[in-house]
Motif scaffolding. Sequence first.
Motif, PDB file in Angstrom:
ATOM      1  N   ILE A 228       0.820  -1.326   0.181  1.00  0.00           N
ATOM      2  CA  ILE A 228       0.022   0.012  -0.078  1.00  0.00           C
ATOM      3  C   ILE A 228       0.796   1.300  -0.084  1.00  0.00           C
ATOM      4  N   TYR A 229       2.072   1.099   0.851  1.00  0.00           N
ATOM      5  CA  TYR A 229       2.855   2.384   0.700  1.00  0.00           C
ATOM      6  C   TYR A 229       3.588   2.749  -0.488  1.00  0.00           C
ATOM      7  N   VAL A 230       3.992   1.369  -1.116  1.00  0.00           N
ATOM      8  CA  VAL A 230       4.482   1.802  -2.382  1.00  0.00           C
ATOM      9  C   VAL A 230       3.813   2.145  -3.448  1.00  0.00           C
ATOM     10  N   PHE A 231       2.486   1.539  -3.554  1.00  0.00           N
ATOM     11  CA  PHE A 231       1.685   1.685  -4.532  1.00  0.00           C
ATOM     12  C   PHE A 231       0.752   3.219  -4.241  1.00  0.00           C
ATOM     13  N   GLY A 232       0.782   3.368  -3.196  1.00  0.00           N
ATOM     14  CA  GLY A 232      -0.209   4.718  -2.821  1.00  0.00           C
ATOM     15  C   GLY A 232       0.211   5.960  -2.953  1.00  0.00           C
ATOM     16  N   GLY A 233       1.483   5.949  -3.523  1.00  0.00           N
ATOM     17  CA  GLY A 233       1.754   7.434  -3.827  1.00  0.00           C
ATOM     18  C   GLY A 233       3.135   7.866  -3.002  1.00  0.00           C
ATOM     19  N   TRP A 234       3.629   7.230  -1.963  1.00  0.00           N
ATOM     20  CA  TRP A 234       4.617   7.642  -1.037  1.00  0.00           C
ATOM     21  C   TRP A 234       5.740   7.509  -1.561  1.00  0.00           C
ATOM     22  N   CYS A 235       5.828   6.566  -2.525  1.00  0.00           N
ATOM     23  CA  CYS A 235       7.392   6.587  -3.435  1.00  0.00           C
ATOM     24  C   CYS A 235       7.104   7.071  -4.967  1.00  0.00           C
ATOM     25  N   ARG A 236       6.620   8.235  -5.224  1.00  0.00           N
ATOM     26  CA  ARG A 236       6.294   8.647  -6.323  1.00  0.00           C
ATOM     27  C   ARG A 236       7.445   8.680  -7.366  1.00  0.00           C
ATOM     28  N   GLU A 237       8.668   9.054  -6.730  1.00  0.00           N
ATOM     29  CA  GLU A 237       9.887   9.028  -7.545  1.00  0.00           C
ATOM     30  C   GLU A 237      10.293   7.766  -8.014  1.00  0.00           C
ATOM     31  N   THR A 238      10.040   6.770  -7.279  1.00  0.00           N
ATOM     32  CA  THR A 238      10.761   5.593  -7.395  1.00  0.00           C
ATOM     33  C   THR A 238       9.766   4.563  -7.908  1.00  0.00           C
ATOM     34  N   TRP A 239       8.513   4.664  -7.788  1.00  0.00           N
ATOM     35  CA  TRP A 239       7.549   3.734  -8.373  1.00  0.00           C
ATOM     36  C   TRP A 239       6.809   4.411  -9.333  1.00  0.00           C
ATOM     37  N   LYS A 240       7.033   3.833 -10.679  1.00  0.00           N
ATOM     38  CA  LYS A 240       5.971   4.472 -11.664  1.00  0.00           C
ATOM     39  C   LYS A 240       5.096   3.708 -12.447  1.00  0.00           C
ATOM     40  N   GLY A 241       4.987   2.579 -11.670  1.00  0.00           N
ATOM     41  CA  GLY A 241       3.917   1.471 -12.024  1.00  0.00           C
ATOM     42  C   GLY A 241       4.506   0.259 -12.853  1.00  0.00           C
ATOM     43  N   PHE A 242       3.575  -0.766 -13.235  1.00  0.00           N
ATOM     44  CA  PHE A 242       4.307  -1.895 -13.666  1.00  0.00           C
ATOM     45  C   PHE A 242       4.903  -1.834 -14.845  1.00  0.00           C
ATOM     46  N   SER A 243       5.731  -2.271 -15.412  1.00  0.00           N
ATOM     47  CA  SER A 243       6.545  -2.086 -16.645  1.00  0.00           C
ATOM     48  C   SER A 243       7.118  -3.247 -17.265  1.00  0.00           C
ATOM     49  N   MET A 244       7.121  -3.433 -18.569  1.00  0.00           N
ATOM     50  CA  MET A 244       7.584  -4.553 -19.385  1.00  0.00           C
ATOM     51  C   MET A 244       9.117  -4.502 -19.298  1.00  0.00           C
ATOM     52  N   LEU A 245       9.702  -3.355 -18.790  1.00  0.00           N
ATOM     53  CA  LEU A 245      11.273  -3.266 -18.666  1.00  0.00           C
ATOM     54  C   LEU A 245      11.903  -4.434 -17.850  1.00  0.00           C
ATOM     55  N   VAL A 246      10.869  -5.174 -17.123  1.00  0.00           N
ATOM     56  CA  VAL A 246      11.287  -6.247 -16.081  1.00  0.00           C
ATOM     57  C   VAL A 246      12.075  -7.226 -16.892  1.00  0.00           C
ATOM     58  N   PHE A 247      11.671  -7.576 -18.052  1.00  0.00           N
ATOM     59  CA  PHE A 247      12.009  -8.407 -18.811  1.00  0.00           C
ATOM     60  C   PHE A 247      13.596  -8.210 -19.630  1.00  0.00           C
TER      61      PHE A 247
END
Length: 487
Positions: A228-247
């Motif tokens: 909740i902390y990561v997805f909820g906007g408390w890590c705006r700079e470092t969490w930009k959502g799910f990405s295909m860059l993971v592969f």
Amino acid sequence: MEGGVNENLLTEVRRAEEKAKLKDRVWTEYKKMWIVAGPAIFSRFSTLGVGIISQAFIGHIGPTELAAFALVSTVLLRFANGIQLGMSSALQTLCGQSYGAKRYDMLGVYLQKSWLILFICSFVLSPVFIFTTPILKALGQEESIAEVAGTISLWLIPGLFSNMVSYTCQMFLQAQSKNMIIAYLTAFSLAIHVFLSWLLTVKYKFGLGGAMVSTILAYWIPNIGQLIYVFGGWCRETWKGFSMLVFIDFWPIVKLSLSSGIMVCLDTWYSTILVLLAGSMKKADISIDALSICLNINNWEMMISLGFMAAASVRVSNELGRGSSTAAKFSIVQMMLTSFAIGFVLFMLFLCFRGWLAYIFTESTEVAAAVADLSPLLACSILLNSIQPVLSGVAVGAGWQSTVAYVNITCCYLIGIPIGVVLGYVLQLQVKGVWVGMLLGILTQTTVLVVITYKTDWEKQVSIAEQRINKWSVDSDQEADEDEHNA
């Protein structure tokens, strides 16, 4: 004469300024260190407390259930958690260095890569938990204990997958010095666990099932809060959502994760071998009782050391990513001095109290005497624990996991264990001989890591960190540009 006086005054002023600057640097670094170390130590104590609370309530259900839970938690969980923690520690290197370099967008990508790696790892480990009963029976374990251990292991499979979130989110947040939230969540989870364990096992008598439901919830509550902390906007700079860059560039991170896994597992399993060797000694019951008390105390102290290990990895990786070799070295020195000071105080404490501490855990005078006999070795272990984990944290921060894995194999498994076997079995020094051998292995390991750290060209490490960040960041940026263009 006047000129000489003026020069002396200027020299004194410069010295005063330098002293003031040094005090400022020390205080600034001290605050940065404890921002990570303090919550990390507290959360580790809380996590350890979950297992102890579970064991305490299960102990009231029956002796077979207690023996089964002790077997699963000390062998199976320790084995799995060591692998998972090790595999996830690659994230400390990558997130820490990227955060220091202000490549904040990459932290979320690395987090997702690590989730995928830990999911695969957890899936591979699952059969061990599914087939615990036949495995234990094949190893000669008592049938009734093996059956109950198998039931407990099935309950713990959701806990196995909880580590996929727990370890990775902790390292993601620690790299940004945002780990106070972890401490709050683990404290809340521990309180809920105590209440639910009492409610389900004592008040409503749900037995083993009730205790395991409470345990699994205790594992998952902090994870849900962290997500909740990561997805909820408390890590705006470092969490930009799910990405295909993971592969993209997935294999290099897998290799770093494997190196990390080997490094941590070799450390984690070292003390387990000590218990196994003690089991075949004369008066094995007293030996194991005394050893388990000493290792229990040692494990509690290790929570402090692991907190400093986390702080060392974060501070070193942040400064290397930022491009400051001087700050990285300064951080290492201050971390080592602080951790060693705490370790030295505990070293003296355990030397003074010796066998008296045993009466917290037992009423047997024979076991207490054995603990008193082992106390000097326990004190030495605690002193070495104040140094070695910090050096391991430095290695993780710099990305030397594979190097440290080789050091661990050589010093601990090719030097420490053989010497321990010779002293314990051949020279008949029993448990004390085995422990002396293990300590010599840790001492050799610590000495080698000190030499490696001291002789390291830290400017070169800055360059290596920069190359690592640029390579994976550029590849990911190119892929992102291509996706945007195609869209």
